[in-house]
Design a protein around this motif. Sequence first.
Motif, short mmCIF file in Angstrom:
data_model
loop_
_atom_site.label_atom_id
_atom_site.label_comp_id
_atom_site.label_asym_id
_atom_site.label_seq_id
_atom_site.Cartn_x
_atom_site.Cartn_y
_atom_site.Cartn_z
N LEU A 103 0.82 -1.20 0.00
CA LEU A 103 0.00 0.00 0.00
C LEU A 103 0.86 1.26 0.00
N TRP A 104 1.93 1.26 0.79
CA TRP A 104 2.80 2.43 0.82
C TRP A 104 3.59 2.58 -0.47
N ARG A 105 3.95 1.47 -1.09
CA ARG A 105 4.60 1.56 -2.40
C ARG A 105 3.64 2.13 -3.44
N ALA A 106 2.39 1.72 -3.35
CA ALA A 106 1.38 2.26 -4.27
C ALA A 106 1.19 3.75 -4.03
N PHE A 107 1.23 4.15 -2.76
CA PHE A 107 1.11 5.57 -2.43
C PHE A 107 2.26 6.37 -3.03
N LEU A 108 3.47 5.84 -2.89
CA LEU A 108 4.64 6.55 -3.41
C LEU A 108 4.64 6.59 -4.94
N ALA A 109 4.08 5.53 -5.55
CA ALA A 109 4.05 5.47 -7.02
C ALA A 109 2.88 6.24 -7.61
N ALA A 110 1.97 6.73 -6.75
CA ALA A 110 0.78 7.40 -7.25
C ALA A 110 1.13 8.67 -8.02
N GLY A 111 2.22 9.32 -7.62
CA GLY A 111 2.70 10.50 -8.36
C GLY A 111 1.64 11.57 -8.48
N ALA A 112 1.26 11.86 -9.71
CA ALA A 112 0.32 12.95 -9.96
C ALA A 112 -1.14 12.50 -9.87
N ALA A 113 -1.37 11.33 -9.34
CA ALA A 113 -2.74 10.83 -9.21
C ALA A 113 -3.55 11.78 -8.32
N GLY A 114 -4.83 11.63 -8.36
CA GLY A 114 -5.70 12.50 -7.59
C GLY A 114 -5.41 12.45 -6.11
N ARG A 115 -5.68 13.56 -5.44
CA ARG A 115 -5.43 13.65 -4.00
C ARG A 115 -6.23 12.58 -3.24
N GLY A 116 -7.45 12.33 -3.69
CA GLY A 116 -8.29 11.35 -3.01
C GLY A 116 -7.66 9.97 -3.02
N ARG A 118 -4.43 9.25 -3.23
CA ARG A 118 -3.26 9.23 -2.35
C ARG A 118 -3.67 9.17 -0.89
N VAL A 119 -4.71 9.91 -0.53
CA VAL A 119 -5.20 9.89 0.85
C VAL A 119 -5.70 8.49 1.21
N THR A 120 -6.44 7.87 0.28
CA THR A 120 -6.96 6.52 0.53
C THR A 120 -5.83 5.51 0.71
N LEU A 121 -4.83 5.61 -0.15
CA LEU A 121 -3.69 4.70 -0.05
C LEU A 121 -2.93 4.90 1.25
N ALA A 122 -2.70 6.17 1.62
CA ALA A 122 -1.97 6.46 2.84
C ALA A 122 -2.75 5.98 4.06
N ALA A 123 -4.07 6.23 4.08
CA ALA A 123 -4.89 5.80 5.21
C ALA A 123 -4.92 4.28 5.31
N SER A 124 -5.06 3.61 4.16
CA SER A 124 -5.09 2.15 4.15
C SER A 124 -3.76 1.57 4.62
N GLY A 125 -2.65 2.19 4.17
CA GLY A 125 -1.34 1.74 4.62
C GLY A 125 -1.15 1.95 6.11
N GLY A 126 -1.67 3.08 6.63
CA GLY A 126 -1.57 3.33 8.06
C GLY A 126 -2.35 2.32 8.88
N VAL A 127 -3.56 1.99 8.42
CA VAL A 127 -4.38 0.99 9.12
C VAL A 127 -3.68 -0.36 9.12
N ALA A 128 -3.12 -0.74 7.97
CA ALA A 128 -2.42 -2.02 7.88
C ALA A 128 -1.22 -2.04 8.81
N ALA A 129 -0.50 -0.91 8.92
CA ALA A 129 0.66 -0.85 9.80
C ALA A 129 0.25 -0.98 11.27
N VAL A 130 -0.85 -0.31 11.65
CA VAL A 130 -1.34 -0.40 13.03
C VAL A 130 -1.78 -1.83 13.35
N LEU A 131 -2.49 -2.46 12.41
CA LEU A 131 -2.92 -3.84 12.63
C LEU A 131 -1.72 -4.78 12.72
#
Length: 271
Positions: A103-116, A118-131
């Motif tokens: 998920l974090w790799r996808a976030f970093l690779a998102a580049g110029a993708a929409g803000r939404g 990137r936020v979804t990827l970052a939030a999902s990666g954060g949840v996965a890290a906490v779990l």
Amino acid sequence: MSLAVPARSGRVLAALVALAGALIAAFVVAPRLLANGTGAGFRDESDLRRGFRSAFVEYWQTGTRSFPAELAAVVDYWFRYHLAKAVLAAMLLAVLVALAVRLWRAFLAAGAAGRGQRVTLAASGGVAAVLALCSLVLVLANVQGAVTPFASLLPLLTGDDAPTTVLAQVDQRLADGTRIPPLEVMVEAFARYHVAMAALAAVTAVSLVGACAVLWRAAVRSADRRSRRVLAVFGTFSAVLALIMVVVAVANTTNASDPVPGLAALFAGGW
């Protein structure tokens, strides 16, 4: 998971999410079924509590080090239960780490993708890290329980309908220093309980320090600002967790070196 990621990556992410969900369900349901496969069987925690209390009272009254058959069956059940939980938690940890990394790799690779996105990827990666962190705690706690199942059962002696007469005798023996064989076994098991966690915490701390070094090295070498930021955050997080594990290791080493006060506090309700 409706993330705008390449199809193959999306399928892998979906598979990891499904596997994590299955392992979480198995962690809740399977250990009791697996532990009940042979020997003693218990329907729920209250049934286990009653069985252990009855077996412990019998053991205390024997005045010997060897467990009677009823107590040996309960301890064996508790070992199998924690072993199953430890294995499932370790599998879940591996899946969640893989999911968080992707998920974090996808976030970093998102580049110029929409803000939404990137936020979804970052939030999902954060949840996965906490779990994943929660899974790590479960691994440590259940390995400790499998290593010292008798000691991890002792808290079940306290609470409502506790065998107060026997517990009063235990308190008295702990206070006056009288060591009858069952109490010697309890003290030794309680010390091993803390030794196990001290060792587990120390190994985890070393692993986290290594992860911190790798992450910070990668952050320094990265030419991408977002990559540096993400790597630095996870490197710092690893360092903080390593420090916490060091504190846990030191505290458990202290308790292992002098287990009697901690054991007395357990029966006084202060553990």
